[in-house]
Scaffold this motif. Sequence first.
Motif, PDB file in Angstrom:
ATOM      1  N   TYR A  58      -7.480 -16.003  38.769  1.00  0.00           N
ATOM      2  CA  TYR A  58      -8.749 -15.388  38.382  1.00  0.00           C
ATOM      3  C   TYR A  58      -8.907 -13.977  38.927  1.00  0.00           C
ATOM      4  O   TYR A  58      -9.531 -13.122  38.308  1.00  0.00           O
ATOM      5  N   TYR A  59      -8.347 -13.706  40.124  1.00  0.00           N
ATOM      6  CA  TYR A  59      -8.462 -12.345  40.665  1.00  0.00           C
ATOM      7  C   TYR A  59      -7.774 -11.354  39.744  1.00  0.00           C
ATOM      8  O   TYR A  59      -8.276 -10.273  39.472  1.00  0.00           O
ATOM      9  N   ARG A  60      -6.576 -11.750  39.285  1.00  0.00           N
ATOM     10  CA  ARG A  60      -5.850 -10.833  38.416  1.00  0.00           C
ATOM     11  C   ARG A  60      -6.529 -10.695  37.064  1.00  0.00           C
ATOM     12  O   ARG A  60      -6.599  -9.599  36.504  1.00  0.00           O
ATOM     13  N   ILE A  61      -7.043 -11.798  36.556  1.00  0.00           N
ATOM     14  CA  ILE A  61      -7.773 -11.732  35.281  1.00  0.00           C
ATOM     15  C   ILE A  61      -8.950 -10.781  35.410  1.00  0.00           C
ATOM     16  O   ILE A  61      -9.191  -9.926  34.562  1.00  0.00           O
ATOM     17  N   PHE A  62      -9.660 -10.902  36.541  1.00  0.00           N
ATOM     18  CA  PHE A  62     -10.826 -10.048  36.773  1.00  0.00           C
ATOM     19  C   PHE A  62     -10.420  -8.574  36.808  1.00  0.00           C
ATOM     20  O   PHE A  62     -11.014  -7.735  36.129  1.00  0.00           O
ATOM     21  N   ALA A  63      -9.371  -8.288  37.566  1.00  0.00           N
ATOM     22  CA  ALA A  63      -8.996  -6.886  37.764  1.00  0.00           C
ATOM     23  C   ALA A  63      -8.349  -6.281  36.519  1.00  0.00           C
ATOM     24  O   ALA A  63      -8.611  -5.127  36.184  1.00  0.00           O
ATOM     25  N   THR A  64      -7.509  -7.060  35.820  1.00  0.00           N
ATOM     26  CA  THR A  64      -6.742  -6.449  34.730  1.00  0.00           C
ATOM     27  C   THR A  64      -7.376  -6.651  33.360  1.00  0.00           C
ATOM     28  O   THR A  64      -7.064  -5.916  32.434  1.00  0.00           O
ATOM     29  N   MET A  65      -8.256  -7.639  33.225  1.00  0.00           N
ATOM     30  CA  MET A  65      -8.843  -7.865  31.903  1.00  0.00           C
ATOM     31  C   MET A  65     -10.341  -7.657  31.862  1.00  0.00           C
ATOM     32  O   MET A  65     -10.861  -6.936  31.014  1.00  0.00           O
ATOM     33  N   VAL A  66     -11.052  -8.296  32.789  1.00  0.00           N
ATOM     34  CA  VAL A  66     -12.512  -8.278  32.711  1.00  0.00           C
ATOM     35  C   VAL A  66     -13.068  -6.878  32.964  1.00  0.00           C
ATOM     36  O   VAL A  66     -13.915  -6.389  32.211  1.00  0.00           O
TER      37      VAL A  66
END
Lengths: 291, 291
Positions: free
Chosen positions: A178-186
Amino acid sequence: MIDNRIQQFIMNGILMLIAIAMIAPLLLLFISSITDEKALVANGYSYFPETLSIGAYTYIADNSEMIFSAYGITILVTLIGTFIGLIITAMMSFALSVRGVPGTSIISFLVFFTMLFNGGLVPSYIMWTSLGVVNTIWAYVFPFLLTNAFNIILIRSYFATNIPNEIYESAKIDGAGYYRIFATMVLPLGKPILVTIGLFTGLNYWNDWQNGLYFITQPDMLSIQALLNKMNQNIQAVISYTSVSSSSAATIPHVSIRMAIAFVAILPILAMYPFLQKYFASGIMGGAVKG
Amino acid sequence: MPLYVMMIPCALYLLINNYVPMAGIIAAFKSFKATEGLLGSPWVGWRNFEYLFKSNDMMIIIRNTMLYNVAFILVNNVIGIIIAIMITNVKSKRYQKFYQSSVLLPFTMSMVVISYVVFAFLSQQNGMLNNSIFQSNPIQWYNDPTWWPLILTLVQCWKYVGYGILIYIAGISVIDKSLYEAASIDGAGAWKQITRITLPSLMPAIITLFLLSIGRICYSDFGLFYLIPQNSGPLFNVTATIDTYVYSALMSPGGIGRSAATGLMQAVVGFVLVLGANGLVRRLSSRDAMF
């Protein structure tokens, strides 16, 4: 629907007058700041001054370290507050926008409840004072302004409607946490709303004078707005404190200088205004349409 | 799990900034002593409240807060709707943009700066008004309460009307254009189109905004009432509101209890009103309700 050329002409005339009424008061502030002190004392603040002078500005440039430091504090606080505020708000909004996470409805309610009820000024004042923010820059950053339920809800609903939850599923299958999703997508996908909320937050920090009023007693810790507020109450004391030279209070162009400092305080907003107003307009309209 | 971690900073902030002060409302029932802290200070029951209701101030600040809010709601919405309708009817997109951005400009200025602008107009000695229109019989603006209800309403409208205008422009922009076309084929003039199509379509937004502002009727803009009248004593009767009272009681020696009691009443009444207003909105059009 109003097609008639005469009607259009009249309507534009009225709207032009309204636009002038909106801008004109600020123009008086500016003209006053570049009016010669003697002309001001003789004729008062005026749109058509007898003599112009940049005396107030050269005085600020020469004498007032404090105005520069106040300006510095405002810039620093605006940057820190907007940055921290935006990050924590975005993280909360993101976490609340992911479907099927247990407990989010309770947390959403607790977030929302802060819009309905508050303890009032006194408990907040006692608490922040006892937390030791007095006379530090944290007095500007933390109390009241960092984030609020309204922003959280606005960003969450943007995430929820503009970023399909399925993206998270497939990203997780690819092994992204989720951290990566947050940083790279959201964050990239949410850029429009984040910029809007960031600008609103930044404007609130830039314009805030209340935290300075409540929590700052040391003159060298005043932000530009708090300094203006202090000058309002006692211009002589503040100016004689700020002036490096030992010139007597009588020789200070205080009638024009107060307007000059006020104008300097709004200069960045005016400079950024074309950019700001685009995002503000879309922010206000977007919030309204969604309800 | 990472989602909960991401909630922590924001949750922590809301806990400290919003929830701890809610518990701090006990200050209203205590005789606060800074040396003993909030928890250590002695309980005094309802004495803070009794003290409040013995003074005349309470009636004045409640009256002022409510009446000003009623005036602001009326003026802002009526003017906001009229200007919004006019702007959306302007043919030239460039002019539309210009009007939109000029009405929003005062919204981005801090109340401190606005108090300087107002001072430039009203200053007894140097003010523009006393040096032009009222040159023969200058008015002691900051000592004479006569004009202040009007001045505060004007300043308030100037600063905030742009926000309402943008909300109404957003509301108008989603109205189906074919309604207007059909109406003009049927021979309906501009006035008919406004009263029969635009206003009815805006009604839900108008009612929602109206009820929400009723929910906030016991809150006032602290900056407007504290800064614009320069905290001038002779103006107390027409410029003091609940929020300025809470602040000045907090700052006066021994006034913390009084201040906390006033703040608590404001919060409780505000809570009830918001719930009530929202209940009404939900009945009228559930889509627009906050919750």
